[in-house]
Design a protein around this motif. Structure first.
Motif, PDB file in Angstrom:
ATOM      1  N   PHE A   1     -36.567  -9.784  24.828  1.00 51.87           N
ATOM      2  CA  PHE A   1     -37.148  -9.971  26.154  1.00 51.87           C
ATOM      3  C   PHE A   1     -36.402  -9.123  27.181  1.00 51.87           C
ATOM      4  CE2 PHE A   1     -38.270 -13.891  23.971  1.00 51.87           C
ATOM      5  CZ  PHE A   1     -39.552 -14.163  24.426  1.00 51.87           C
ATOM      6  N   GLY A   2     -37.143  -8.450  28.043  1.00 49.33           N
ATOM      7  CA  GLY A   2     -36.556  -7.772  29.190  1.00 49.33           C
ATOM      8  C   GLY A   2     -36.631  -8.677  30.409  1.00 49.33           C
ATOM      9  N   LEU A   3     -35.482  -9.035  30.966  1.00 47.37           N
ATOM     10  CA  LEU A   3     -35.424  -9.999  32.060  1.00 47.37           C
ATOM     11  C   LEU A   3     -34.838  -9.379  33.322  1.00 47.37           C
ATOM     12  CD1 LEU A   3     -34.002 -13.105  30.148  1.00 47.37           C
ATOM     13  CD2 LEU A   3     -36.397 -12.552  30.594  1.00 47.37           C
ATOM     14  N   GLN A   4     -35.388  -9.775  34.456  1.00 48.61           N
ATOM     15  CA  GLN A   4     -34.844  -9.351  35.743  1.00 48.61           C
ATOM     16  C   GLN A   4     -33.440  -9.919  35.890  1.00 48.61           C
ATOM     17  OE1 GLN A   4     -37.515 -10.169  38.977  1.00 48.61           O
ATOM     18  NE2 GLN A   4     -36.005  -9.624  40.554  1.00 48.61           N
TER      19      GLN A   4
ATOM     20  N   ALA B   1     -38.838  -0.400  29.878  1.00 49.62           N
ATOM     21  CA  ALA B   1     -38.135  -0.846  28.672  1.00 49.62           C
ATOM     22  C   ALA B   1     -39.122  -1.222  27.576  1.00 49.62           C
ATOM     23  CB  ALA B   1     -37.232  -2.029  29.007  1.00 49.62           C
ATOM     24  N   LEU B   2     -40.275  -1.770  27.951  1.00 44.30           N
ATOM     25  CA  LEU B   2     -41.306  -2.076  26.957  1.00 44.30           C
ATOM     26  C   LEU B   2     -41.927  -0.793  26.420  1.00 44.30           C
ATOM     27  CD1 LEU B   2     -43.046  -4.132  25.444  1.00 44.30           C
ATOM     28  CD2 LEU B   2     -44.571  -4.202  27.435  1.00 44.30           C
ATOM     29  N   ARG B   3     -42.213   0.139  27.311  1.00 52.87           N
ATOM     30  CA  ARG B   3     -42.806   1.408  26.877  1.00 52.87           C
ATOM     31  C   ARG B   3     -41.885   2.178  25.932  1.00 52.87           C
ATOM     32  NH1 ARG B   3     -44.325   1.482  32.436  1.00 52.87           N
ATOM     33  NH2 ARG B   3     -46.592   1.381  32.716  1.00 52.87           N
ATOM     34  N   SER B   4     -40.599   2.136  26.205  1.00 50.43           N
ATOM     35  CA  SER B   4     -39.633   2.910  25.419  1.00 50.43           C
ATOM     36  C   SER B   4     -39.274   2.241  24.102  1.00 50.43           C
ATOM     37  CB  SER B   4     -38.358   3.135  26.228  1.00 50.43           C
ATOM     38  OG  SER B   4     -37.637   1.917  26.396  1.00 50.43           O
ATOM     39  N   GLY B   5     -39.621   0.962  23.942  1.00 51.55           N
ATOM     40  CA  GLY B   5     -39.269   0.247  22.725  1.00 51.55           C
ATOM     41  C   GLY B   5     -37.966  -0.509  22.803  1.00 51.55           C
ATOM     42  N   LEU B   6     -37.301  -0.480  23.957  1.00 53.13           N
ATOM     43  CA  LEU B   6     -36.044  -1.216  24.095  1.00 53.13           C
ATOM     44  C   LEU B   6     -36.272  -2.714  23.958  1.00 53.13           C
ATOM     45  CD1 LEU B   6     -32.987  -1.271  24.811  1.00 53.13           C
ATOM     46  CD2 LEU B   6     -33.668  -1.401  27.225  1.00 53.13           C
ATOM     47  N   VAL B   7     -37.395  -3.208  24.511  1.00 54.41           N
ATOM     48  CA  VAL B   7     -37.711  -4.631  24.429  1.00 54.41           C
ATOM     49  C   VAL B   7     -39.112  -4.813  23.862  1.00 54.41           C
ATOM     50  CG1 VAL B   7     -36.213  -5.136  26.398  1.00 54.41           C
ATOM     51  CG2 VAL B   7     -38.665  -4.810  26.777  1.00 54.41           C
ATOM     52  N   ASP B   8     -39.393  -6.041  23.447  1.00 55.22           N
ATOM     53  CA  ASP B   8     -40.720  -6.397  22.937  1.00 55.22           C
ATOM     54  C   ASP B   8     -41.575  -7.081  23.994  1.00 55.22           C
ATOM     55  OD1 ASP B   8     -40.140  -5.618  20.185  1.00 55.22           O
ATOM     56  OD2 ASP B   8     -38.861  -7.398  20.109  1.00 55.22           O
ATOM     57  N   VAL B   9     -40.921  -7.577  25.043  1.00 55.70           N
ATOM     58  CA  VAL B   9     -41.635  -8.344  26.054  1.00 55.70           C
ATOM     59  C   VAL B   9     -41.152  -7.954  27.446  1.00 55.70           C
ATOM     60  CG1 VAL B   9     -42.349 -10.652  26.791  1.00 55.70           C
ATOM     61  CG2 VAL B   9     -41.598 -10.293  24.422  1.00 55.70           C
ATOM     62  N   ALA B  10     -42.089  -7.596  28.320  1.00 53.44           N
ATOM     63  CA  ALA B  10     -41.793  -7.400  29.740  1.00 53.44           C
ATOM     64  C   ALA B  10     -42.216  -8.675  30.462  1.00 53.44           C
ATOM     65  CB  ALA B  10     -42.544  -6.198  30.296  1.00 53.44           C
ATOM     66  N   THR B  11     -41.377  -9.185  31.349  1.00 55.37           N
ATOM     67  CA  THR B  11     -41.606 -10.506  31.929  1.00 55.37           C
ATOM     68  C   THR B  11     -42.074 -10.460  33.384  1.00 55.37           C
ATOM     69  OG1 THR B  11     -39.232 -10.620  32.440  1.00 55.37           O
ATOM     70  CG2 THR B  11     -39.965 -11.621  30.372  1.00 55.37           C
ATOM     71  N   SER B  12     -42.485  -9.309  33.861  1.00 62.28           N
ATOM     72  CA  SER B  12     -42.945  -9.203  35.256  1.00 62.28           C
ATOM     73  C   SER B  12     -44.282  -8.478  35.318  1.00 62.28           C
ATOM     74  CB  SER B  12     -41.902  -8.478  36.112  1.00 62.28           C
ATOM     75  OG  SER B  12     -41.592  -7.206  35.551  1.00 62.28           O
ATOM     76  N   GLY B  13     -45.203  -8.868  34.435  1.00 64.26           N
ATOM     77  CA  GLY B  13     -46.497  -8.198  34.370  1.00 64.26           C
ATOM     78  C   GLY B  13     -47.528  -8.807  35.301  1.00 64.26           C
TER      79      GLY B  13
ATOM     80  N   PRO C   1     -52.530  -1.517  31.166  1.00 66.42           N
ATOM     81  CA  PRO C   1     -52.056  -2.231  29.978  1.00 66.42           C
ATOM     82  C   PRO C   1     -51.169  -1.364  29.092  1.00 66.42           C
ATOM     83  CG  PRO C   1     -54.379  -1.631  29.751  1.00 66.42           C
ATOM     84  CD  PRO C   1     -53.986  -1.315  31.163  1.00 66.42           C
ATOM     85  N   ILE C   2     -50.021  -1.919  28.706  1.00 64.59           N
ATOM     86  CA  ILE C   2     -49.125  -1.216  27.790  1.00 64.59           C
ATOM     87  C   ILE C   2     -48.803  -2.112  26.602  1.00 64.59           C
ATOM     88  CG2 ILE C   2     -48.064   0.285  29.506  1.00 64.59           C
ATOM     89  CD1 ILE C   2     -45.799  -1.721  29.777  1.00 64.59           C
ATOM     90  N   GLY C   3     -49.528  -3.213  26.483  1.00 59.17           N
ATOM     91  CA  GLY C   3     -49.298  -4.158  25.406  1.00 59.17           C
ATOM     92  C   GLY C   3     -50.334  -5.252  25.478  1.00 59.17           C
TER      93      GLY C   3
END
Length: 265
Positions: A25-28, A72-84, A90-92
């Motif tokens: 998860f990518g978190l603020q 971070a989601l686009r680059s593959g660093l995380v599986d989940v972006a939490t501020s959509g 759409p990127i996922g």
């Protein structure tokens, strides 16, 4: 030779099968008590960790500035972006409902500024807001603050400045403001009665964006499991006792799963 190769392949496959499933998860990184990177915890962190654990999935967390979570989601660093948002390109796979809610307020000292009638009033005072507020709080807010030379958006919200009378208004979500205020021990001796003015419009809700539909479905089943078991209430109670945190941040999922729905949903 063949037997040795086959045995090595079998061992390798068994090891891979034994590895637990993981989700990143990518978190603020600046919204304590919901996310507290220095403690590897926070209300949001604990809910995500426990929700995924019900699905036998290990949650990992990457703490990032808000503007970097989508990258971070686009680059593959995380599986989940939490501020959509549903309006975003759409990127996922987006969650079926919003997950978190930021109900921002204009916060003042009652003794100095007991009343604010509208967002336009902010043009007349010393105002400090969370970083990015002028992008997120709508056109009326931008119009009110853009010509105000005493308006600022520091990287870290300085809640104590209000109590010290160095600003007139702080723009923040109530629980975040109170968390940073409570960390200042000298304030316990101060005389400060605060007013939370609800003049900024509807709460800002965020959806989660997942790399795959399977990840989204696992997350949503996990959240449902926390509500069914009552674990979600135990997590909320722990943060309420430690920090006075309300359930307002998770109003959207309370609206989905709570036995008694908050109003309005």
């Amino acid at each position: 030779m063949f037997r040795a190769t086959a045995l090595a392949l079998l061992i390798s496959c068994s090891t891979q099968a034994a590895e637990p499933a993981r989700i990143k998860f990518g978190l603020q990184d600046d919204i304590a008590p919901f996310v507290m990177p220095d403690r590897q915890s926070g209300l949001l962190v604990d809910v995500l960790r426990e929700a995924m654990a019900t699905q036998a999935i290990t949650a990992e967390f990457f703490y990032l500035p808000m503007k970097r979570t989508d990258d971070a989601l686009r680059s593959g660093l995380v599986d989940v972006a939490t501020s959509g948002k549903p309006s975003m390109t759409p990127i996922g796979v987006i969650s079926r409902w919003p997950v978190t809610s930021f109900h921002n307020m204009a916060i003042t000292r009652r003794a100095d500024l007991p009343r604010l009638d509208s967002v336009a009033d902010l043009s007349r005072y010393r105002v400090t807001a969370f970083n990015g507020a002028s992008r997120m709080l709508g056109g009326g807010y931008r119009e009110a603050v853009q010509g105000n030379p005493r308006y600022s958006e520091p990287l870290t919200l300085p809640s104590p400045l209000l109590v010290l009378r160095q600003v007139d208004v702080v723009i923040s979500q109530r629980d975040i403001f109170n968390y940073y205020l409570s960390r200042q021990s000298y304030l316990r001796d101060g005389d400060f009665d605060l007013v939370y003015h609800d003049i900024l419009g509807k709460p800002n809700e965020y959806w989660f964006i997942f790399r795959t539909a399977e990840q989204r479905d696992s997350f949503e089943r996990g959240v449902a499991a926390l509500y069914k078991s009552g674990e979600i209430d135990r997590i909320f109670d722990r943060y309420n006792k430690s920090y006075g945190t309300s359930r307002e941040f998770f109003r959207p999922i309370d609206c989905q799963f709570a036995a008694v729905k908050p109003k309005p949903c």
